[in-house]
Write a protein that holds these residues in place. Structure first.
Motif, PDB file in Angstrom:
ATOM      1  N   SER A 109      20.521   4.382  46.125  1.00  0.00           N
ATOM      2  CA  SER A 109      20.662   5.827  46.009  1.00  0.00           C
ATOM      3  C   SER A 109      21.976   6.191  45.326  1.00  0.00           C
ATOM      4  O   SER A 109      23.000   5.527  45.510  1.00  0.00           O
ATOM      5  CB  SER A 109      20.616   6.469  47.405  1.00  0.00           C
ATOM      6  OG  SER A 109      20.776   7.863  47.308  1.00  0.00           O
ATOM      7  N   SER A 110      21.936   7.247  44.524  1.00  0.00           N
ATOM      8  CA  SER A 110      23.144   7.769  43.880  1.00  0.00           C
ATOM      9  C   SER A 110      23.198   9.280  44.068  1.00  0.00           C
ATOM     10  O   SER A 110      22.201   9.902  44.429  1.00  0.00           O
ATOM     11  CB  SER A 110      23.154   7.407  42.389  1.00  0.00           C
ATOM     12  OG  SER A 110      21.997   7.910  41.750  1.00  0.00           O
ATOM     13  N   ASP A 111      24.362   9.878  43.839  1.00  0.00           N
ATOM     14  CA  ASP A 111      24.455  11.325  43.991  1.00  0.00           C
ATOM     15  C   ASP A 111      23.664  12.010  42.872  1.00  0.00           C
ATOM     16  O   ASP A 111      23.327  11.402  41.855  1.00  0.00           O
ATOM     17  CB  ASP A 111      25.913  11.784  43.999  1.00  0.00           C
ATOM     18  CG  ASP A 111      26.603  11.537  42.671  1.00  0.00           C
ATOM     19  OD1 ASP A 111      26.330  12.279  41.707  1.00  0.00           O
ATOM     20  OD2 ASP A 111      27.416  10.605  42.594  1.00  0.00           O
ATOM     21  N   LEU A 112      23.367  13.273  43.070  1.00  0.00           N
ATOM     22  CA  LEU A 112      22.450  13.982  42.188  1.00  0.00           C
ATOM     23  C   LEU A 112      22.940  14.009  40.741  1.00  0.00           C
ATOM     24  O   LEU A 112      22.161  13.781  39.809  1.00  0.00           O
ATOM     25  CB  LEU A 112      22.245  15.411  42.691  1.00  0.00           C
ATOM     26  CG  LEU A 112      21.213  16.253  41.931  1.00  0.00           C
ATOM     27  CD1 LEU A 112      19.845  15.595  41.989  1.00  0.00           C
ATOM     28  CD2 LEU A 112      21.157  17.655  42.509  1.00  0.00           C
ATOM     29  N   ALA A 113      24.225  14.267  40.539  1.00  0.00           N
ATOM     30  CA  ALA A 113      24.754  14.345  39.179  1.00  0.00           C
ATOM     31  C   ALA A 113      24.588  13.012  38.453  1.00  0.00           C
ATOM     32  O   ALA A 113      24.108  12.953  37.320  1.00  0.00           O
ATOM     33  CB  ALA A 113      26.219  14.760  39.210  1.00  0.00           C
ATOM     34  N   ALA A 114      24.969  11.941  39.139  1.00  0.00           N
ATOM     35  CA  ALA A 114      24.860  10.618  38.517  1.00  0.00           C
ATOM     36  C   ALA A 114      23.408  10.244  38.266  1.00  0.00           C
ATOM     37  O   ALA A 114      23.079   9.564  37.286  1.00  0.00           O
ATOM     38  CB  ALA A 114      25.525   9.574  39.405  1.00  0.00           C
ATOM     39  N   HIS A 115      22.522  10.705  39.141  1.00  0.00           N
ATOM     40  CA  HIS A 115      21.098  10.371  39.023  1.00  0.00           C
ATOM     41  C   HIS A 115      20.521  10.918  37.724  1.00  0.00           C
ATOM     42  O   HIS A 115      19.659  10.295  37.107  1.00  0.00           O
ATOM     43  CB  HIS A 115      20.332  10.941  40.215  1.00  0.00           C
ATOM     44  CG  HIS A 115      18.903  10.505  40.303  1.00  0.00           C
ATOM     45  ND1 HIS A 115      18.542   9.191  40.520  1.00  0.00           N
ATOM     46  CD2 HIS A 115      17.738  11.194  40.195  1.00  0.00           C
ATOM     47  CE1 HIS A 115      17.220   9.095  40.547  1.00  0.00           C
ATOM     48  NE2 HIS A 115      16.713  10.296  40.356  1.00  0.00           N
ATOM     49  N   TYR A 116      20.997  12.086  37.291  1.00  0.00           N
ATOM     50  CA  TYR A 116      20.452  12.715  36.099  1.00  0.00           C
ATOM     51  C   TYR A 116      21.301  12.514  34.854  1.00  0.00           C
ATOM     52  O   TYR A 116      20.883  12.863  33.756  1.00  0.00           O
ATOM     53  CB  TYR A 116      20.217  14.206  36.344  1.00  0.00           C
ATOM     54  CG  TYR A 116      18.894  14.454  37.026  1.00  0.00           C
ATOM     55  CD1 TYR A 116      17.694  14.283  36.342  1.00  0.00           C
ATOM     56  CD2 TYR A 116      18.842  14.809  38.364  1.00  0.00           C
ATOM     57  CE1 TYR A 116      16.478  14.479  36.967  1.00  0.00           C
ATOM     58  CE2 TYR A 116      17.632  15.015  38.997  1.00  0.00           C
ATOM     59  CZ  TYR A 116      16.450  14.848  38.291  1.00  0.00           C
ATOM     60  OH  TYR A 116      15.253  15.025  38.911  1.00  0.00           O
ATOM     61  N   VAL A 117      22.491  11.975  35.001  1.00  0.00           N
ATOM     62  CA  VAL A 117      23.307  11.687  33.819  1.00  0.00           C
ATOM     63  C   VAL A 117      22.645  10.585  33.004  1.00  0.00           C
ATOM     64  O   VAL A 117      22.558  10.648  31.778  1.00  0.00           O
ATOM     65  CB  VAL A 117      24.739  11.276  34.219  1.00  0.00           C
ATOM     66  CG1 VAL A 117      25.447  10.631  33.042  1.00  0.00           C
ATOM     67  CG2 VAL A 117      25.519  12.494  34.687  1.00  0.00           C
ATOM     68  N   ASN A 118      22.151   9.570  33.692  1.00  0.00           N
ATOM     69  CA  ASN A 118      21.514   8.453  33.006  1.00  0.00           C
ATOM     70  C   ASN A 118      20.104   8.811  32.565  1.00  0.00           C
ATOM     71  O   ASN A 118      19.398   9.553  33.243  1.00  0.00           O
ATOM     72  CB  ASN A 118      21.434   7.234  33.932  1.00  0.00           C
ATOM     73  CG  ASN A 118      22.787   6.648  34.239  1.00  0.00           C
ATOM     74  OD1 ASN A 118      23.703   6.746  33.441  1.00  0.00           O
ATOM     75  ND2 ASN A 118      22.911   6.040  35.394  1.00  0.00           N
TER      76      ASN A 118
END
Length: 214
Positions: A109-118
């Protein structure tokens, strides 16, 4: 995951009826392809490859074995916990479903921002995510964003020349019947390829007091 049989096996590992009956208490619809199930462009019967949208553990295992993974394999399931505990229960359901066909997935799991940066292709393994969109949008709000190389919103890194040609042909076809036929061909093709294994759609339920009118 470059082997279509692996993707097809994963698609067959999900019991969509169980998902709708449990997580959504029956208030859900089966989502079979990239175009929203409530969209006027959606094709409900997606032809011969519609079988890959059906729950079938035995066939999923056979496909994995045929692809060279008779004992399954290990992978990572990337996600974000930002959408709460129910979302993470979806993730746990997927991990359990994959285990039944021999795929051992570790949750990352990653935080929301990092999840959508990639973009999706920058992850190792698999990604469980949410495609923003609405049934009222045009068909391309889903097709371009995942499958059209060079599109501003394209983040899956899928580069399939046959699919690209079909999407572009549909965008330029002005005859409504021919336009729908191309979209149908796209959806049948995507049922075979399973680049994105679909999760069922929940229905939105609105509750109002009995005296509310107009």
């Amino acid at each position: 995951f470059n082997d279509v049989r692996v993707r097809q096996a994963i698609a067959m590992a999900l019991d969509r009826k169980l998902i709708i009956d449990t997580f959504y208490y029956g208030y859900g619809v089966d989502q079979k392809g990239p175009i929203h199930a409530e969209s006027p462009w959606y094709l409900k019967d997606q032809g011969e490859c519609d079988k890959y949208n059906q729950y079938n553990v035995a066939e999923a295992k056979r496909l994995l074995a045929e692809a060279g993974y008779p004992n399954g394999f290990t992978t990572t399931l990337n996600c974000t916990a930002a959408w709460g505990s129910t979302w993470m229960e979806y993730i746990e359901f997927i991990v359990d479903a994959l285990s039944k066909i021999g795929i051992k997935a570790t949750i990352k799991s990653s935080d929301l921002a990092a999840h959508y940066v990639n973009r999706l292709c920058q992850y190792d393994g698999m990604v469980f995510t949410y495609n923003w969109g609405s049934a009222t949008f045009g068909a391309y709000s889903w097709l371009d964003g995942l499958y059209l190389p060079g599109a501003q919103s394209q983040y899956s890194c899928v580069n399939d020349p046959k699919l690209t040609d079909m999407i572009l042909a549909a965008r330029h076809e002005m005859d409504p019947a021919k336009h729908q036929q191309i979209l149908n061909d796209i959806q049948r093709y995507m049922a075979c390829q399973q680049y994105e294994v679909q999760w069922p759609m929940a229905m939105a339920v609105t509750c109002q007091q009995p005296w509310v009118r107009g």
